[in-house]
Design a protein around this motif. Structure first.
Motif, PDB file in Angstrom:
ATOM      1  N   MET B 132       0.822  -1.211   0.000  1.00  0.00           N
ATOM      2  CA  MET B 132       0.000   0.000   0.000  1.00  0.00           C
ATOM      3  C   MET B 132       0.858   1.265   0.000  1.00  0.00           C
ATOM      4  SD  MET B 132      -2.997  -1.399  -0.076  1.00  0.00           S
ATOM      5  CE  MET B 132      -4.313  -0.295   0.479  1.00  0.00           C
ATOM      6  N   GLY B 133       2.148   1.118  -0.257  1.00  0.00           N
ATOM      7  CA  GLY B 133       3.032   2.289  -0.258  1.00  0.00           C
ATOM      8  C   GLY B 133       3.665   2.498   1.100  1.00  0.00           C
ATOM      9  N   ASN B 134       4.834   3.116   1.095  1.00  0.00           N
ATOM     10  CA  ASN B 134       5.574   3.425   2.328  1.00  0.00           C
ATOM     11  C   ASN B 134       5.807   2.187   3.201  1.00  0.00           C
ATOM     12  OD1 ASN B 134       5.798   6.197   1.811  1.00  0.00           O
ATOM     13  ND2 ASN B 134       3.696   6.513   2.534  1.00  0.00           N
ATOM     14  N   GLY B 135       5.849   1.011   2.605  1.00  0.00           N
ATOM     15  CA  GLY B 135       6.096  -0.209   3.369  1.00  0.00           C
ATOM     16  C   GLY B 135       4.870  -0.763   4.057  1.00  0.00           C
ATOM     17  N   TRP B 136       3.732  -0.087   3.927  1.00  0.00           N
ATOM     18  CA  TRP B 136       2.515  -0.609   4.538  1.00  0.00           C
ATOM     19  C   TRP B 136       1.932  -1.726   3.676  1.00  0.00           C
ATOM     20  CZ3 TRP B 136      -0.901   2.314   8.296  1.00  0.00           C
ATOM     21  CH2 TRP B 136      -0.144   3.214   9.065  1.00  0.00           C
ATOM     22  N   GLY B 137       1.177  -2.626   4.358  1.00  0.00           N
ATOM     23  CA  GLY B 137       0.540  -3.712   3.626  1.00  0.00           C
ATOM     24  C   GLY B 137      -0.876  -3.925   4.129  1.00  0.00           C
ATOM     25  N   ALA B 138      -1.755  -4.388   3.239  1.00  0.00           N
ATOM     26  CA  ALA B 138      -3.146  -4.640   3.626  1.00  0.00           C
ATOM     27  C   ALA B 138      -3.504  -6.078   3.285  1.00  0.00           C
ATOM     28  CB  ALA B 138      -4.083  -3.692   2.897  1.00  0.00           C
ATOM     29  N   PRO B 139      -3.978  -6.849   4.276  1.00  0.00           N
ATOM     30  CA  PRO B 139      -4.459  -8.195   3.965  1.00  0.00           C
ATOM     31  C   PRO B 139      -5.578  -8.117   2.934  1.00  0.00           C
ATOM     32  CG  PRO B 139      -4.232  -7.883   6.331  1.00  0.00           C
ATOM     33  CD  PRO B 139      -4.050  -6.534   5.706  1.00  0.00           C
ATOM     34  N   ALA B 140      -5.491  -8.936   1.912  1.00  0.00           N
ATOM     35  CA  ALA B 140      -6.420  -8.821   0.791  1.00  0.00           C
ATOM     36  C   ALA B 140      -6.787 -10.201   0.267  1.00  0.00           C
ATOM     37  CB  ALA B 140      -5.782  -7.984  -0.320  1.00  0.00           C
ATOM     38  N   LEU B 141      -7.900 -10.223  -0.446  1.00  0.00           N
ATOM     39  CA  LEU B 141      -8.365 -11.445  -1.104  1.00  0.00           C
ATOM     40  C   LEU B 141      -8.537 -11.142  -2.582  1.00  0.00           C
ATOM     41  CD1 LEU B 141      -9.626 -14.363  -0.985  1.00  0.00           C
ATOM     42  CD2 LEU B 141     -11.834 -13.225  -0.657  1.00  0.00           C
ATOM     43  N   ALA B 142      -7.937 -11.967  -3.428  1.00  0.00           N
ATOM     44  CA  ALA B 142      -8.047 -11.777  -4.869  1.00  0.00           C
ATOM     45  C   ALA B 142      -8.574 -13.049  -5.511  1.00  0.00           C
ATOM     46  CB  ALA B 142      -6.683 -11.422  -5.468  1.00  0.00           C
ATOM     47  N   VAL B 143      -9.202 -12.877  -6.658  1.00  0.00           N
ATOM     48  CA  VAL B 143      -9.672 -14.032  -7.431  1.00  0.00           C
ATOM     49  C   VAL B 143      -9.120 -13.897  -8.847  1.00  0.00           C
ATOM     50  CG1 VAL B 143     -11.842 -12.872  -8.097  1.00  0.00           C
ATOM     51  CG2 VAL B 143     -11.706 -15.386  -8.140  1.00  0.00           C
ATOM     52  N   GLY B 144      -8.812 -15.011  -9.438  1.00  0.00           N
ATOM     53  CA  GLY B 144      -8.347 -15.015 -10.823  1.00  0.00           C
ATOM     54  C   GLY B 144      -8.708 -16.338 -11.474  1.00  0.00           C
ATOM     55  N   GLN B 145      -8.564 -16.356 -12.784  1.00  0.00           N
ATOM     56  CA  GLN B 145      -8.894 -17.579 -13.525  1.00  0.00           C
ATOM     57  C   GLN B 145      -7.600 -18.266 -13.951  1.00  0.00           C
ATOM     58  OE1 GLN B 145     -11.135 -17.008 -17.136  1.00  0.00           O
ATOM     59  NE2 GLN B 145     -12.254 -18.937 -16.837  1.00  0.00           N
ATOM     60  N   LEU B 146      -7.489 -19.512 -13.586  1.00  0.00           N
ATOM     61  CA  LEU B 146      -6.275 -20.256 -13.920  1.00  0.00           C
ATOM     62  C   LEU B 146      -6.461 -20.914 -15.289  1.00  0.00           C
ATOM     63  CD1 LEU B 146      -3.475 -21.143 -12.833  1.00  0.00           C
ATOM     64  CD2 LEU B 146      -4.606 -23.173 -11.901  1.00  0.00           C
ATOM     65  N   THR B 160      -8.390  -5.068   3.144  1.00  0.00           N
ATOM     66  CA  THR B 160      -8.678  -4.618   4.510  1.00  0.00           C
ATOM     67  C   THR B 160      -7.743  -3.473   4.882  1.00  0.00           C
ATOM     68  OG1 THR B 160      -7.161  -6.167   5.573  1.00  0.00           O
ATOM     69  CG2 THR B 160      -9.371  -6.970   5.067  1.00  0.00           C
ATOM     70  N   GLU B 161      -7.865  -2.995   6.097  1.00  0.00           N
ATOM     71  CA  GLU B 161      -7.048  -1.866   6.531  1.00  0.00           C
ATOM     72  C   GLU B 161      -5.563  -2.223   6.478  1.00  0.00           C
ATOM     73  OE1 GLU B 161      -9.824  -3.264   8.295  1.00  0.00           O
ATOM     74  OE2 GLU B 161      -9.857  -2.055  10.132  1.00  0.00           O
ATOM     75  N   ALA B 162      -4.763  -1.250   6.100  1.00  0.00           N
ATOM     76  CA  ALA B 162      -3.321  -1.473   5.980  1.00  0.00           C
ATOM     77  C   ALA B 162      -2.643  -1.436   7.352  1.00  0.00           C
ATOM     78  CB  ALA B 162      -2.709  -0.415   5.074  1.00  0.00           C
ATOM     79  N   TYR B 163      -1.576  -2.196   7.476  1.00  0.00           N
ATOM     80  CA  TYR B 163      -0.716  -2.216   8.661  1.00  0.00           C
ATOM     81  C   TYR B 163       0.645  -1.647   8.261  1.00  0.00           C
ATOM     82  CZ  TYR B 163      -3.646  -5.943  10.789  1.00  0.00           C
ATOM     83  OH  TYR B 163      -4.652  -6.706  11.327  1.00  0.00           O
ATOM     84  N   GLU B 164       1.321  -1.051   9.226  1.00  0.00           N
ATOM     85  CA  GLU B 164       2.708  -0.669   8.972  1.00  0.00           C
ATOM     86  C   GLU B 164       3.631  -1.839   9.311  1.00  0.00           C
ATOM     87  OE1 GLU B 164       4.060   2.780  11.037  1.00  0.00           O
ATOM     88  OE2 GLU B 164       5.804   3.020   9.741  1.00  0.00           O
ATOM     89  N   GLY B 165       3.391  -2.483  10.436  1.00  0.00           N
ATOM     90  CA  GLY B 165       4.238  -3.589  10.867  1.00  0.00           C
ATOM     91  C   GLY B 165       3.832  -4.875  10.163  1.00  0.00           C
ATOM     92  N   ASN B 166       4.247  -5.986  10.772  1.00  0.00           N
ATOM     93  CA  ASN B 166       3.912  -7.262  10.146  1.00  0.00           C
ATOM     94  C   ASN B 166       3.020  -8.113  11.033  1.00  0.00           C
ATOM     95  OD1 ASN B 166       5.510  -8.411  12.130  1.00  0.00           O
ATOM     96  ND2 ASN B 166       7.324  -8.467  10.825  1.00  0.00           N
TER      97      ASN B 166
END
Lengths: 397, 397
Positions: B132-146, B160-166
């Motif tokens: 999400m930029g600046n080292g932040w990350g947001a838990p996410a769910l993605a779908v794709g076609q294999l 979901t909301e981004a976290y700075e830490g892990n």
């Protein structure tokens, strides 16, 4: 089925070692391989390598260890023998004069404690199952004077209610910092552990001659046995004077899960069978909420059960990283009978659990007892029918 | 320090086997030896001997397994690769088209779930940490076609909301018996797990296209996110449709002790951080009483923590004695980081715990994931930086 297992371990930076071990046998209904000859060099979490060796073996269900002032070692065997290890060598003849015991299931000769003034009075205390006729047995406490290789003037200080079966017969004995004798009794059966007129499921407190201390918590309480110090215990397999704090520490086995350590306070009710973190063997919880007003909550709980047996606090200098840690023997590994381990528990300065380490799984032994020796090494007993061993743990460089 | 360890095991009634193993290394701060080549023949409690072998290795922090209808296997690697094991052989090229991930600490590419109608629509679902930029990350769910070896039309269904830490970035995804998509989110930080306007510390429930199901428990509740199915979760590392009951089973890690399994009910509050059977890392209990009215109590608890990771129910015919048993991966052994095990849990017909077995301690591996294959064998992932392995467990005659 027999497994012959030959392991050669080459550790470049150490002396080459040959030893026999067996890493494969955490099993129910599967015979566990015999203990090898050792020694075993094992990794641990914070002390790094340790050396485990056999001091004595060929013991039948050894149950307890006590060190005499001359550093010789007393070992009880559940079938009713008291053995002496003199200068590291097991005397072939048991000490004579020990009580007759009823020995089936968990009963028999159990714990041994040495009077704090043993050097003057030679007194040792034994918990055992006293035969009461018709196959019944009563958990009992006896005292006698050890003179050379003979126990003399043996007399019973406590004889509790007799049982027909073998449930909950275990008993420990330990001296407190107050010089009193503390004895635990099993309370697995029914509501006896909550019954103040029953000696079952209690920790009792006595003068060293068996009389009632004037400050016992229920001494003048109507319908209470005056010996009672604490109540509501299920199956106590560890009772220890904490060497640093002077408190009495106790641990007991839950039914299916819920083994616990308690710090005893006078008159405390530790809850069995009203509350427990465990389940009945049918799977049902003992209760929905293991915490209840007026009942003492455990210091520490195991889920699943490890069949905790034996407790020691490390105070020596041989293992600096273990100073103040609590060691607990285990008769099972993760809820499956047949093998056990040694557990190390680290507490902070508020006696709150920080972490636990599971050790000695490589040996696949049921550990019945753990004690610190006067030499600062740790001593363990493995529970076996015919080849129980006294093991010693030293640091390995 | 390196230990070279050569074990020759001779089992008279079996073929002679040569294999490498290391039984000595439950350690903190002590490097654990590399996994040998296998296979390993190990004893277990009720199934007797099993054979554990390596299907694939050299994986970097493999996190999850999913079986495709053609019995090929998808494996995620936390640094962001989706791998295919085709006819038992690891494709050297990762599947292309997977999302970019933020990968430090626990974050990265995590779970993978295959749409129940994959044969028709080719859809797979991935949980990951979205940068999400600046080292932040947001838990996410993605779908794709294999399509063959390519993931196409990738789109996010949840960010979901981004976290700075892990902390607490872990997320699982699973389909329910109702065809809905369930996604878990970490809730270690602060009170987010109890905040109904936060997606942290929850299990979310979505249609397979990411829209809100009309029967979600909080759909029209003021100040509640409509995606929420259950709340009060700390760090969910297992989420499973129980194949026999159709329930959603979830497990999460306590802080210091108190890992738990829950059976999810719509709108249920599982208590974190109000109640827990665990302690804070400082040693203090989360609360004196882990049970509270209005909060769901766990089905099962671990004390000490095992860092439970991955859950499966055995339904196959290869291990008759394991039918209906629950298997849980463990990233640690008795509270000490560095090694783990596989745990088998037996429930009775009322889904009450009867007993647990600790398995695979001989391998000294952190077990990240466990699944049953369509062939009725069990598949595991070991968590390693550069040599994570997919292991298979078969019966050994």
């Amino acid at each position: 089925m027999k497994i012959i297992c030959c392991i050669r371990v080459c550790v470049p930076s150490l002396l080459s070692l040959f030893f026999i071990a067996h890493a494969f046998g955490q099993s129910i209904g599967v015979p566990v391989s015999p203990l090898g000859e050792g020694p075993w060099i094992l990794d641990t979490a914070e002390q790094h390598k340790i050396r485990v060796s056999v001091v004595a073996r060929g013991l039948s269900h050894p149950w307890a260890i006590a060190f005499l002032p001359d550093e010789n070692i007393l070992v009880t065997e559940r079938p009713g023998r008291l053995r002496l290890i003199r200068d590291g060598v097991l005397d072939s003849l048991p000490i004579s004069g020990t009580p007759n015991v009823r020995t089936d299931g968990n009963g028999g000769l159990m714990d041994v404690a040495v009077h704090p003034e043993f050097s003057e009075n030679g007194l040792i205390y034994l918990t055992y199952t006293k035969p009461m006729g018709n196959g019944w047995g009563a958990p009992a406490l006896a005292v006698g004077q050890l003179v050379g290789h003979v126990l003399t003037d043996l007399r019973d200080l406590v004889v509790t209610e007799a049982y027909e079966g073998n449930s909950g017969l275990n008993g420990r004995v330990a001296f407190g910092s107050d010089g009193k004798v503390y004895m635990s009794t099993g309370g697995r059966v029914g509501d006896a552990a909550q019954d103040p007129m029953s000696l079952r499921g209690k920790v009792l407190r006595l003068e060293d001659d068996g009389t009632m201390p004037a400050d016992n918590p229920f001494l003048n309480r109507f319908n209470y046995r005056p010996e009672i110090y604490t109540l509501g215990h299920r199956n106590t397999l560890g009772l220890m004077l904490h060497p640093n704090t002077g408190e009495m520490w106790q641990h007991e086995n839950g039914p299916n899960g819920g083994d616990e350590i308690n710090i005893l306070s006078p008159g405390g009710n530790y809850g069995w069978p009203i509350v427990s973190f465990g389940r009945f063997y049918s799977g049902e919880r003992v209760n929905d909420n293991p915490v209840r007003e007026g009942l003492e909550s455990p210091l520490l709980v195991w889920l699943p059960a490890i069949a905790a047996s034996g407790i020691a606090v490390y105070t020596g200098d041989q293992f600096p990283a273990w100073k103040g840690n609590v060691f607990i023997g285990s008769l099972r590994m993760g809820g499956i009978p047949g093998t056990g381990h040694l557990q190390r528990i680290v507490f902070n300065e508020r006696t709150e659990e920080m972490r636990r380490e599971i050790m000695l799984t490589e040996l696949n032994r049921r550990i019945r007892e753990v004690r610190e020796g006067p030499d600062g090494f740790l001593y363990l007993l493995t529970d076996e029918e015919s080849d129980g061993a006294l093991l010693m743990i030293e640091p390995a460089i």
